[in-house]
Design a protein around this motif. Structure first.
Motif, short mmCIF file in Angstrom:
data_model
loop_
_atom_site.label_atom_id
_atom_site.label_comp_id
_atom_site.label_asym_id
_atom_site.label_seq_id
_atom_site.Cartn_x
_atom_site.Cartn_y
_atom_site.Cartn_z
N ILE A 1 39.35 -11.57 30.11
CA ILE A 1 39.29 -10.63 28.98
C ILE A 1 37.94 -10.80 28.30
CG2 ILE A 1 40.31 -9.96 26.78
CD1 ILE A 1 42.99 -10.91 27.81
N ASP A 2 37.16 -9.73 28.34
CA ASP A 2 35.80 -9.77 27.83
C ASP A 2 35.69 -9.07 26.50
OD1 ASP A 2 32.84 -10.28 28.47
OD2 ASP A 2 32.86 -8.16 27.94
N THR A 3 35.04 -9.73 25.54
CA THR A 3 34.87 -9.15 24.21
C THR A 3 33.52 -9.61 23.66
OG1 THR A 3 35.87 -8.86 22.03
CG2 THR A 3 36.07 -11.05 23.03
N ALA A 4 33.27 -9.27 22.41
CA ALA A 4 32.06 -9.72 21.71
C ALA A 4 32.36 -9.75 20.22
CB ALA A 4 30.88 -8.79 22.00
N ASP A 5 31.70 -10.65 19.52
CA ASP A 5 31.98 -10.75 18.08
C ASP A 5 31.46 -9.53 17.32
OD1 ASP A 5 29.23 -11.25 18.10
OD2 ASP A 5 29.42 -13.37 17.53
N TYR A 6 30.60 -8.73 17.93
CA TYR A 6 30.04 -7.55 17.27
C TYR A 6 30.74 -6.25 17.66
CZ TYR A 6 27.54 -7.63 21.75
OH TYR A 6 27.22 -7.70 23.09
N TYR A 7 31.77 -6.30 18.49
CA TYR A 7 32.53 -5.08 18.80
C TYR A 7 33.32 -4.68 17.56
CZ TYR A 7 31.62 -5.66 23.85
OH TYR A 7 31.04 -5.78 25.10
N ASN A 8 32.83 -3.66 16.90
CA ASN A 8 33.41 -3.18 15.64
C ASN A 8 33.58 -4.32 14.64
OD1 ASN A 8 34.45 -1.52 13.68
ND2 ASN A 8 36.20 -0.84 14.86
N VAL A 9 32.52 -5.11 14.54
CA VAL A 9 32.41 -6.17 13.53
C VAL A 9 33.64 -7.09 13.53
CG1 VAL A 9 31.58 -6.63 11.19
CG2 VAL A 9 31.27 -4.37 12.16
N GLY A 10 34.00 -7.59 14.70
CA GLY A 10 35.10 -8.54 14.80
C GLY A 10 36.46 -7.94 15.06
N HIS A 11 36.60 -6.61 14.94
CA HIS A 11 37.90 -5.98 15.16
C HIS A 11 38.46 -6.30 16.54
CE1 HIS A 11 40.33 -2.64 16.83
NE2 HIS A 11 40.91 -2.64 15.65
N PHE B 1 41.62 -15.90 30.21
CA PHE B 1 40.29 -16.49 30.28
C PHE B 1 39.42 -15.65 29.36
CE2 PHE B 1 36.01 -17.08 31.77
CZ PHE B 1 35.94 -18.36 32.27
N LEU B 2 39.03 -16.21 28.22
CA LEU B 2 38.32 -15.45 27.19
C LEU B 2 36.81 -15.54 27.37
CD1 LEU B 2 40.32 -16.31 23.94
CD2 LEU B 2 40.46 -14.25 25.35
N SER B 3 36.19 -14.39 27.53
CA SER B 3 34.75 -14.27 27.64
C SER B 3 34.23 -13.59 26.38
CB SER B 3 34.40 -13.43 28.88
OG SER B 3 33.05 -13.03 28.86
N VAL B 4 33.39 -14.28 25.63
CA VAL B 4 32.92 -13.77 24.34
C VAL B 4 31.38 -13.72 24.34
CG1 VAL B 4 32.86 -14.13 21.85
CG2 VAL B 4 34.93 -14.72 23.14
N LYS B 5 30.84 -12.59 23.97
CA LYS B 5 29.39 -12.44 23.80
C LYS B 5 29.05 -12.50 22.32
CE LYS B 5 29.23 -8.53 26.04
NZ LYS B 5 30.66 -8.49 26.35
N THR B 6 27.83 -12.94 22.04
CA THR B 6 27.40 -13.10 20.65
C THR B 6 25.90 -12.87 20.56
OG1 THR B 6 27.50 -14.57 18.72
CG2 THR B 6 26.92 -15.58 20.83
N TYR C 1 33.59 -18.47 13.78
CA TYR C 1 34.20 -17.22 13.32
C TYR C 1 34.98 -16.56 14.45
CZ TYR C 1 31.66 -17.38 8.89
OH TYR C 1 31.19 -17.74 7.66
N SER C 2 34.44 -16.61 15.66
CA SER C 2 35.15 -16.04 16.82
C SER C 2 36.45 -16.78 17.09
CB SER C 2 34.25 -16.08 18.07
OG SER C 2 33.23 -15.12 17.99
N LEU C 3 36.39 -18.11 17.02
CA LEU C 3 37.61 -18.90 17.23
C LEU C 3 38.69 -18.52 16.23
CD1 LEU C 3 36.00 -22.41 17.85
CD2 LEU C 3 37.14 -20.99 19.56
N ARG C 4 38.30 -18.33 14.98
CA ARG C 4 39.27 -17.97 13.94
C ARG C 4 39.89 -16.60 14.23
NH1 ARG C 4 36.85 -18.01 8.09
NH2 ARG C 4 36.45 -20.15 8.77
N ARG C 5 39.04 -15.63 14.58
CA ARG C 5 39.57 -14.28 14.84
C ARG C 5 40.45 -14.25 16.08
NH1 ARG C 5 34.25 -12.66 12.74
NH2 ARG C 5 33.39 -12.92 14.85
N LEU C 6 40.09 -15.03 17.08
CA LEU C 6 40.86 -15.04 18.33
C LEU C 6 42.10 -15.92 18.25
CD1 LEU C 6 37.80 -15.30 20.74
CD2 LEU C 6 39.46 -13.41 20.73
N GLY C 7 42.18 -16.75 17.23
CA GLY C 7 43.34 -17.62 17.07
C GLY C 7 43.42 -18.69 18.14
N THR C 8 42.29 -19.27 18.50
CA THR C 8 42.27 -20.29 19.55
C THR C 8 41.32 -21.40 19.13
OG1 THR C 8 41.87 -20.68 21.92
CG2 THR C 8 40.40 -19.13 20.81
#
Length: 310
Positions: free
Chosen positions: A30-40, A57-62, A92-99
């Motif tokens: 699952i690919d995401t980014a912390d800037y996709y709609n400001v954390g949404h 498997f969390l993939s996060v861009k920043t 901040y990403s960890l908090r939003r993702l709950g992990t």
């Protein structure tokens, strides 16, 4: 990205159902980014994986700042991967993702103002702390990839790769293969064009109107290519989207692809592409009708090209 309004309005209920269905089908990247709609997007994914963290498997861009886009959406702004920024952003990403950990953490672009060695050094510290498991790169040049890998092993390069975007084959792809780095190919359908859904420029109602491949004469020249893909897909008994994704997957065991599915129907269609078997003759036929460089127009507007291959 599409689940957070990148390509027009999104349906949060459908997005949640799509994420849940992906995990049910065993699609775990699952690919995401912390800037996709400001954390949404991270908040959305956090809800979807609650109680199922081990399945994802969390993939996060920043590191990609955003600005107001020309059509009311968001557009890429400056790149910022200063070590201090990364150390704060990840939490901040960890908090939003709950992990309490991220599997793959990736600077979205190479920062022209920060040596890549400093960026990777900061990420290596996060690996040491157990906050992230693996380090990625995105849209990096072969030179930057080699510099990064000299500091800490790089697990994956995320970069656009499709029948219409094959620039990496000259230098970047051989470099990552020599270094044992996997390829995460984004936009395998060239932002939906290769799916065959668009028949005229007026069909585009979102930010893709700003992309050269979707504009004017480029659109119609590219549509001719899509129609050839459609014809071959019909012969293979699959959809054009499945054929395009199957081609990417056929490029090597070290390649995975992340089509931007935001609806269950598209998700299931795209996942089924893994069942499409392409013979050597099939691959030769695809390249014959779609040789490298044949697409009309660049993959991004001119103002964004400077952030690529850096």
């Amino acid at each position: 990205m599409g689940m957070s309004g990148a390509y027009g309005p999104s349906d949060e209920r459908e997005a949640m159902a799509t994420l849940e269905r992906a995990l049910e089908l065993g699609h775990n990247f699952i690919d995401t980014a912390d800037y996709y709609n400001v954390g949404h997007n991270e908040l959305l994914i956090g809800r979807a994986i609650q109680g199922k963290r081990d399945k994802a498997f969390l993939s996060v861009k920043t590191g990609q700042l955003v600005t107001a886009g020309p059509n009311g959406g968001m557009a890429p702004g400056p790149v910022h991967t200063h070590p201090d920024y990364l150390r704060h952003a990840v939490f901040y990403s960890l908090r939003r993702l709950g992990t309490d950990y991220i599997d793959l953490y990736t600077p979205a672009r190479v920062d022209p103002d920060i040596p890549i060695e400093e960026t990777i050094g900061a990420l290596a510290d996060l690996v040491q702390k157990g906050v992230i498991r693996y380090i990625g790169l995105s849209e990096a040049s072969a030179e930057s990839i080699r510099k990064a890998a000299a500091v800490h092993p790089v697990t994956a390069l995320q970069i656009e790769y499709s029948l219409w975007s094959r620039d990496i084959e000259a230098e970047v792809l051989p470099t990552i293969r020599a270094l044992g780095i996997g390829l995460v190919a984004y936009a395998p359908l060239s932002r939906g064009f290769l799916s065959g859904e668009f028949q005229k420029p007026e069909d585009i109602k979102d930010s893709r109107v700003n992309m050269p491949r979707f504009q004017g004469e480029n659109f119609y020249r590219n549509l001719e290519l899509v129609n050839k893909v459609k014809a071959m897909a019909g012969e293979k008994g699959c959809t054009p989207a499945q054929l395009a994704i199957a081609w990417v997957l056929a490029q090597g065991e070290d390649v995975i692809t992340i089509p931007g599915s935001k609806r269950i129907g598209h998700l299931e269609e795209n996942i089924a592409a893994a069942q499409v078997q392409l013979s050597g003759a099939d691959l030769a036929s695809i390249v014959a009708i779609m040789p490298a460089g044949v697409v009309s127009g660049t993959r991004y507007p001119e103002r964004f090209l400077g952030a690529l291959n850096r």
